[in-house]
Motif scaffolding. Structure first.
Motif, PDB file in Angstrom:
ATOM      1  N   TRP A 134      -5.894  -8.938   1.021  1.00  0.00           N
ATOM      2  CA  TRP A 134      -7.119  -8.508   1.694  1.00  0.00           C
ATOM      3  C   TRP A 134      -7.085  -7.005   1.972  1.00  0.00           C
ATOM      4  O   TRP A 134      -8.093  -6.306   1.819  1.00  0.00           O
ATOM      5  N   LEU A 135      -5.921  -6.514   2.405  1.00  0.00           N
ATOM      6  CA  LEU A 135      -5.811  -5.085   2.709  1.00  0.00           C
ATOM      7  C   LEU A 135      -6.010  -4.228   1.464  1.00  0.00           C
ATOM      8  O   LEU A 135      -6.525  -3.111   1.544  1.00  0.00           O
ATOM      9  N   GLY A 136      -5.577  -4.732   0.321  1.00  0.00           N
ATOM     10  CA  GLY A 136      -5.703  -3.944  -0.895  1.00  0.00           C
ATOM     11  C   GLY A 136      -6.971  -4.189  -1.677  1.00  0.00           C
ATOM     12  O   GLY A 136      -7.204  -3.537  -2.708  1.00  0.00           O
ATOM     13  N   ALA A 137      -7.809  -5.115  -1.197  1.00  0.00           N
ATOM     14  CA  ALA A 137      -9.015  -5.460  -1.949  1.00  0.00           C
ATOM     15  C   ALA A 137     -10.083  -4.370  -1.873  1.00  0.00           C
ATOM     16  O   ALA A 137     -10.899  -4.238  -2.780  1.00  0.00           O
ATOM     17  N   ASP A 138     -10.107  -3.613  -0.785  1.00  0.00           N
ATOM     18  CA  ASP A 138     -11.151  -2.597  -0.595  1.00  0.00           C
ATOM     19  C   ASP A 138     -10.486  -1.229  -0.466  1.00  0.00           C
ATOM     20  O   ASP A 138      -9.797  -0.946   0.515  1.00  0.00           O
ATOM     21  N   ASP A 139     -10.667  -0.390  -1.442  1.00  0.00           N
ATOM     22  CA  ASP A 139     -10.025   0.926  -1.445  1.00  0.00           C
ATOM     23  C   ASP A 139     -10.570   1.835  -0.354  1.00  0.00           C
ATOM     24  O   ASP A 139      -9.946   2.838   0.004  1.00  0.00           O
ATOM     25  N   LEU A 140     -11.725   1.482   0.200  1.00  0.00           N
ATOM     26  CA  LEU A 140     -12.290   2.295   1.272  1.00  0.00           C
ATOM     27  C   LEU A 140     -11.511   2.117   2.572  1.00  0.00           C
ATOM     28  O   LEU A 140     -11.476   3.014   3.413  1.00  0.00           O
ATOM     29  N   LEU A 141     -10.908   0.941   2.737  1.00  0.00           N
ATOM     30  CA  LEU A 141     -10.181   0.673   3.979  1.00  0.00           C
ATOM     31  C   LEU A 141      -8.843   1.404   4.002  1.00  0.00           C
ATOM     32  O   LEU A 141      -8.531   2.129   4.955  1.00  0.00           O
ATOM     33  N   TRP A 142      -8.022   1.213   2.953  1.00  0.00           N
ATOM     34  CA  TRP A 142      -6.731   1.896   2.864  1.00  0.00           C
ATOM     35  C   TRP A 142      -6.612   2.510   1.473  1.00  0.00           C
ATOM     36  O   TRP A 142      -6.066   1.899   0.558  1.00  0.00           O
ATOM     37  N   PRO A 143      -7.160   3.697   1.268  1.00  0.00           N
ATOM     38  CA  PRO A 143      -7.123   4.337  -0.058  1.00  0.00           C
ATOM     39  C   PRO A 143      -5.692   4.480  -0.577  1.00  0.00           C
ATOM     40  O   PRO A 143      -4.796   4.937   0.132  1.00  0.00           O
ATOM     41  N   GLY A 144      -5.486   4.039  -1.825  1.00  0.00           N
ATOM     42  CA  GLY A 144      -4.189   4.197  -2.452  1.00  0.00           C
ATOM     43  C   GLY A 144      -3.172   3.143  -2.108  1.00  0.00           C
ATOM     44  O   GLY A 144      -2.036   3.205  -2.595  1.00  0.00           O
ATOM     45  N   PHE A 145      -3.528   2.132  -1.269  1.00  0.00           N
ATOM     46  CA  PHE A 145      -2.566   1.097  -0.892  1.00  0.00           C
ATOM     47  C   PHE A 145      -2.365   0.130  -2.057  1.00  0.00           C
ATOM     48  O   PHE A 145      -3.311  -0.432  -2.594  1.00  0.00           O
ATOM     49  N   ASP A 146      -1.108  -0.067  -2.435  1.00  0.00           N
ATOM     50  CA  ASP A 146      -0.768  -0.965  -3.535  1.00  0.00           C
ATOM     51  C   ASP A 146      -0.478  -2.342  -2.958  1.00  0.00           C
ATOM     52  O   ASP A 146       0.548  -2.550  -2.305  1.00  0.00           O
ATOM     53  N   ALA A 147      -1.385  -3.288  -3.199  1.00  0.00           N
ATOM     54  CA  ALA A 147      -1.269  -4.618  -2.595  1.00  0.00           C
ATOM     55  C   ALA A 147      -0.317  -5.496  -3.390  1.00  0.00           C
ATOM     56  O   ALA A 147      -0.699  -6.516  -3.974  1.00  0.00           O
ATOM     57  N   THR A 148       0.941  -5.106  -3.449  1.00  0.00           N
ATOM     58  CA  THR A 148       1.972  -5.893  -4.119  1.00  0.00           C
ATOM     59  C   THR A 148       3.120  -6.128  -3.142  1.00  0.00           C
ATOM     60  O   THR A 148       3.303  -5.369  -2.183  1.00  0.00           O
ATOM     61  N   TRP A 149       3.877  -7.182  -3.387  1.00  0.00           N
ATOM     62  CA  TRP A 149       5.036  -7.506  -2.550  1.00  0.00           C
ATOM     63  C   TRP A 149       6.306  -7.108  -3.290  1.00  0.00           C
ATOM     64  O   TRP A 149       6.402  -7.325  -4.488  1.00  0.00           O
ATOM     65  N   PRO A 150       7.275  -6.513  -2.577  1.00  0.00           N
ATOM     66  CA  PRO A 150       7.335  -6.267  -1.140  1.00  0.00           C
ATOM     67  C   PRO A 150       6.575  -5.019  -0.721  1.00  0.00           C
ATOM     68  O   PRO A 150       6.427  -4.081  -1.497  1.00  0.00           O
ATOM     69  N   THR A 151       6.113  -5.043   0.504  1.00  0.00           N
ATOM     70  CA  THR A 151       5.410  -3.905   1.071  1.00  0.00           C
ATOM     71  C   THR A 151       5.699  -3.829   2.565  1.00  0.00           C
ATOM     72  O   THR A 151       5.937  -4.854   3.210  1.00  0.00           O
ATOM     73  N   ALA A 152       5.666  -2.619   3.070  1.00  0.00           N
ATOM     74  CA  ALA A 152       5.809  -2.414   4.511  1.00  0.00           C
ATOM     75  C   ALA A 152       4.456  -2.250   5.186  1.00  0.00           C
ATOM     76  O   ALA A 152       4.385  -1.961   6.372  1.00  0.00           O
ATOM     77  N   GLY A 153       3.379  -2.420   4.398  1.00  0.00           N
ATOM     78  CA  GLY A 153       2.045  -2.236   4.948  1.00  0.00           C
ATOM     79  C   GLY A 153       1.477  -0.882   4.586  1.00  0.00           C
ATOM     80  O   GLY A 153       2.186   0.006   4.077  1.00  0.00           O
ATOM     81  N   PRO A 154       0.184  -0.682   4.853  1.00  0.00           N
ATOM     82  CA  PRO A 154      -0.483   0.571   4.447  1.00  0.00           C
ATOM     83  C   PRO A 154       0.145   1.834   5.007  1.00  0.00           C
ATOM     84  O   PRO A 154       0.147   2.874   4.358  1.00  0.00           O
TER      85      PRO A 154
END
Length: 291
Positions: A112-132
């Motif tokens: 969900w966090l990575g679905a909209d680039d307007l919310l977190w530009p450049g966030f790669d919605a892959t695991w593992p991640t520490a979040g945006p």
């Protein structure tokens, strides 16, 4: 006065539940004081811990003495079995909640966090991640730089620990077979090997944690990956610690001549718990380390 017959067992009135409650309350209050920077916190926690340790030696020793003296009947044995079964079920639900949190984060929240680039530009919605806003992951076995972390690989210490726990499940079963055959040497040897494997597992996990904190940039504060990793593996390590202590007690009792082929639920209860710890670790290895 306690009563043992073919129908029902009524234990003597005991102050141990009250002492346990006081110890747990003191431990909780001391922890709250410690978290708020009040100097008396550690001392209150020490008092609570001392009460709990004292209770465990005296109360458990009393139960062991009653069991060995033949005070308990078949109804008590059934109640012990049901109690242990429900306890392990509660532990299953405990870990199910953490596994559920991991599944929710990986399959839903991160996507969900990575679905909209307007919310977190450049966030790669892959695991593992520490979040945006967390550190950026780098490949396994790569030295992380500033604001980076390296996920824990599966094919080093975690794979060795998996083999250790699977082997310990076999050794405790072998010890059980020895008990059923009234082979004390096999019973004691199997328990000793299981304890040694449990201690080895804990030592390797401690080394893994040191490696994560000092070389991988992976800590409990490393976003959602660090939080789920250390919560799941840390609580499992706590359960292995408790299981190892239980096995040491059972080993000491076996050396003292306790347990018979037809009367050994104390051994069985610990074996059930240890097998539960083994199964949970398999889930951790697959879903936390491997996938």
């Amino acid at each position: 006065m306690s009563t043992a017959n073919s129908n029902y067992y009524l234990p003597n009135p005991s102050a141990w539940p009250i002492i346990t409650s006081v110890g747990l309350f003191a431990l909780a209050v001391g922890f709250i004081l410690l978290m708020n920077g009040i100097g008396a916190g550690p001392w209150v926690m020490l008092v609570g811990t001392a009460l709990i340790v004292y209770m465990m030696f005296r109360w458990f020793g009393q139960v062991i003495g009653e069991s060995e003296s033949g005070t308990y009947n078949e109804q008590v044995d059934r109640s012990f079995r049901w109690g242990m079964a429900w306890f392990i079920f509660s532990e299953v639900m405990f870990f199910a909640a953490f596994f559920g949190a991991l599944f929710y984060v990986r399959q839903f929240a991160v996507q969900w966090l990575g679905a909209d680039d307007l919310l977190w530009p450049g966030f790669d919605a892959t695991w593992p991640t520490a979040g945006p806003k967390g550190p950026v992951p780098v490949p396994h076995d790569t030295v992380p730089g500033l604001n980076q972390f390296s996920p824990m690989g599966a094919w080093g210490i975690p794979a060795i620990n998996t083999l250790i726990l699977l082997t310990s499940g076999a050794t405790v079963t072998w010890a059980h077979w020895g008990l059923l055959k009234n082979n004390r040497a096999q019973l004691i040897t199997g328990l000793f090997l299981t304890v040694a494997l449990g201690v080895t597992f804990l030592a390797l996990q401690a080394f893994e944690y040191i490696h994560a904190y000092t070389e991988l940039g992976l800590t409990l504060k490393t976003g959602v990956y660090g939080a789920t990793f250390f919560m799941l593996t840390g609580f499992h390590g706590f359960h292995v610690t408790m299981g190892t202590i239980m096995l040491i007690v059972i080993l000491a009792r076996s050396i003292a001549g306790h347990f018979r082929p037809d009367h050994h639920f104390g051994f069985e209860a610990v074996a059930w718990y240890w097998h539960f710890v083994d199964v949970v670790w398999l889930g951790l290895f697959i879903f936390v380390y491997w996938f």
